[in-house]
Write a protein that holds these residues in place. Structure first.
Motif, PDB file in Angstrom:
ATOM      1  N   SER A   1      36.598 -21.943  20.286  1.00 20.34           N
ATOM      2  CA  SER A   1      38.033 -21.703  20.428  1.00 20.34           C
ATOM      3  C   SER A   1      38.331 -20.213  20.501  1.00 20.34           C
ATOM      4  O   SER A   1      39.276 -19.795  21.189  1.00 20.34           O
ATOM      5  CB  SER A   1      38.804 -22.349  19.266  1.00 20.34           C
ATOM      6  OG  SER A   1      38.599 -21.652  18.057  1.00 20.34           O
TER       7      SER A   1
ATOM      8  N   LEU B   1      44.847 -22.607  31.606  1.00 23.27           N
ATOM      9  CA  LEU B   1      45.701 -22.259  30.472  1.00 23.27           C
ATOM     10  C   LEU B   1      46.864 -23.245  30.397  1.00 23.27           C
ATOM     11  O   LEU B   1      47.665 -23.348  31.334  1.00 23.27           O
ATOM     12  CB  LEU B   1      46.251 -20.844  30.626  1.00 23.27           C
ATOM     13  CG  LEU B   1      45.376 -19.680  30.173  1.00 23.27           C
ATOM     14  CD1 LEU B   1      45.990 -18.370  30.625  1.00 23.27           C
ATOM     15  CD2 LEU B   1      45.188 -19.694  28.669  1.00 23.27           C
TER      16      LEU B   1
ATOM     17  N   GLY C   1      39.181 -19.111  24.093  1.00 20.74           N
ATOM     18  CA  GLY C   1      40.590 -18.754  24.099  1.00 20.74           C
ATOM     19  C   GLY C   1      40.841 -17.393  24.702  1.00 20.74           C
ATOM     20  O   GLY C   1      41.767 -17.211  25.514  1.00 20.74           O
TER      21      GLY C   1
ATOM     22  N   ASP D   1      48.324 -22.969  25.156  1.00 22.53           N
ATOM     23  CA  ASP D   1      47.409 -21.827  25.201  1.00 22.53           C
ATOM     24  C   ASP D   1      48.185 -20.526  25.396  1.00 22.53           C
ATOM     25  O   ASP D   1      47.877 -19.497  24.775  1.00 22.53           O
ATOM     26  CB  ASP D   1      46.404 -21.984  26.341  1.00 22.53           C
ATOM     27  CG  ASP D   1      45.387 -23.075  26.097  1.00 22.53           C
ATOM     28  OD1 ASP D   1      45.051 -23.316  24.922  1.00 22.53           O
ATOM     29  OD2 ASP D   1      44.919 -23.683  27.078  1.00 22.53           O
TER      30      ASP D   1
END
Length: 471
Positions: free
Chosen positions: A381, A400, A385, A404
């Motif tokens: 993550s 995304l 991310g 997000d």
């Protein structure tokens, strides 16, 4: 059967197939997983296609070993739990412990980070040394053997069950027929280049779904010798942090030999660092601040730069496969991270500890596999991310979502606050070190400041000295 391929060899006798575990890959993940299974099998055999050196030197099968490696606090705790006393051994051999942010000069999102005293240390020894120490400890266990210069080329079994591996000696007859090596359990710890997905289809099974996030990042590393005058400055390293508005980054970290540092520069597509000596140093002039250019001017290169471009985040969802039995995939073969975030060795140790706990609880190998994937979820993550938000990110997991984008905005603002607020920066550091869950960052005491707090001034210049401890 007698194996005598390479450095490590032992005669294998009296071992029934139902009592043997074969581990493919003599890496940190493979070694630690072998150590775990030594408590549950009569014999554990580790295979590797390289000739494993007797000293901590680089080997072809680990091309990334010449670049910066760190062992995060979460990885240190997992490793010490499995190999008591290993952290003292690292320290005795000179492996530096660099506190973040106490010992690091960091520029993050255009703000210098305060170097407050309360910090979590990460270890910055070279990959060959860390791996060598772990290997020596693991192979001291008489239940574990390691055979090098032997390559696994396929699986034995069918769609329902794996019964072993096909192996071929390296350096021998390329046309020789592979030999079967029976096993009750095969563990794939062969790294991000794992061929298990292909091997599964060859025996009638299904390959796992593969999630991928690719930023086009490449990096280059060079060794330098430098002296930091404690009267002028006191720091352990320099880090110009990458972010969506700054596609170029650099980290300078010490290694175990006093006075030697690894300098790793990185950039996404269109901003790749050169690997020729002059181009490498000129690249530093394109960074967010001249601090590293100035550092290089007073340092002495110890060799040419080396490059690396295999940096995609890859997660293979073995936890979602229904079979076959008799197979476990660990380490980078299961989840490989963008190396820029320094998570690989730590997640390998955390994953091995998860295997240990799952087996102690009596779980099936299928549930053990789920525990391995879960052990890498937080690191995924973090790296995924950040990389999703990078310009031009591609891959089937790179999209995304609205969530997000909101969390990305929040975490960006959190890091801006964290440069000058220890309570924010400390919480963020604990998450990065894999010792606190991500939801820590959304606790109300943190969120209130991130959303509504005034952004405090950060140091106007590079903080050459750490802040004193609180009275």
């Amino acid at each position: 059967m007698v194996f005598s391929y390479g450095t490590y060899h032992r005669r294998v006798t009296g071992v029934t197939p139902t009592r043997r575990v074969v581990v493919v890959g003599n890496s940190v993940a493979g070694l630690l997983t072998a150590l775990v299974f030594a408590e549950h099998a009569q014999r554990v055999t580790i295979l590797d296609r390289d000739r494993i050196p007797d000293a901590p030197v680089h080997r072809p099968g680990v091309p990334q070993s010449r670049h910066v490696h760190v062992l995060l606090a979460g990885g240190q705790r997992a490793l010490e739990s499995m190999l008591p006393g290993v952290l003292d051994e690292f320290a005795a051999l000179g492996v530096p412990a660099v506190g973040l942010p106490r010992d690091m000069i960091q520029l993050n999102r255009g703000r210098w980070v305060r170097r407050w005293h309360d910090s979590l240390p990460f270890l910055t020894g070279t990959r060959p040394l860390i791996e060598h120490i772990v290997r020596a400890r693991v192979l001291a266990d008489p239940r574990i053997e390691a055979i090098d210069s032997i390559e696994a080329v396929g699986l034995l079994g069918d769609r329902d069950r794996v019964h072993g591996v096909l192996v071929r000696r390296r350096g021998g007859d390329a046309e020789a027929k592979p030999e079967p090596l029976a096993a009750d359990l095969v563990v794939d710890a062969s790294g991000r280049g794992s061929r298990t997905p292909q091997w599964l289809t060859e025996i009638g099974g299904r390959a796992p779904v593969e999630e991928r996030i690719e930023t086009g990042l490449a990096y280059a590393t060079r060794v330098y010798r430098a002296t930091i005058d404690p009267a002028v400055a006191q720091y352990g390293g320099i880090y110009l942090v990458p972010h969506p508005r700054m596609p170029r980054a650099v980290v300078v970290l010490p290694i175990e030999e006093p006075g030697l540092y690894l300098v790793t520069m990185s950039g996404i597509t269109g901003n790749h660092p050169p690997t020729d000596p002059d181009g490498f140093e000129a690249y530093a002039d394109r960074l967010e601040h001249p601090i590293v250019s100035e550092w290089l001017a007073s340092a002495t290169a110890q060799g040419p730069p080396v490059g690396q471009r295999s940096t995609a985040n890859i997660r293979r969802r073995y936890d979602r496969l229904a079979g076959p039995e008799g197979l476990l995939v660990v380490g980078d073969a299961a989840t490989a991270f963008n190396p820029a975030y320094g998570q690989g060795m730590s997640v390998a140790a955390i994953g091995a500890l998860a295997v240990q706990r799952a087996l102690a609880a009596g779980h099936s190998i299928r549930r053990v596999q789920k525990a391995v994937i879960d052990a890498g979820r937080q690191a995924w993550s973090i790296s995924g991310g950040v990389d999703r938000s990078m310009p031009g990110a591609t891959g089937n997991a790179a999209r995304l979502s609205t969530a997000d984008r909101v969390s990305g905005w929040y975490l960006d603002r959190l890091q801006i606050h964290g440069a000058s607020r220890p309570e924010i920066g400390g919480a963020f550091g604990a998450v990065l070190h894999l010792v606190a869950p991500v939801n820590t960052l959304f606790a109300w005491r943190i969120a209130r400041t991130v959303l509504f707090g005034r952004i405090r001034p950060a140091p106007a210049q590079p903080p050459w000295f750490p802040e004193p401890p609180p009275a």
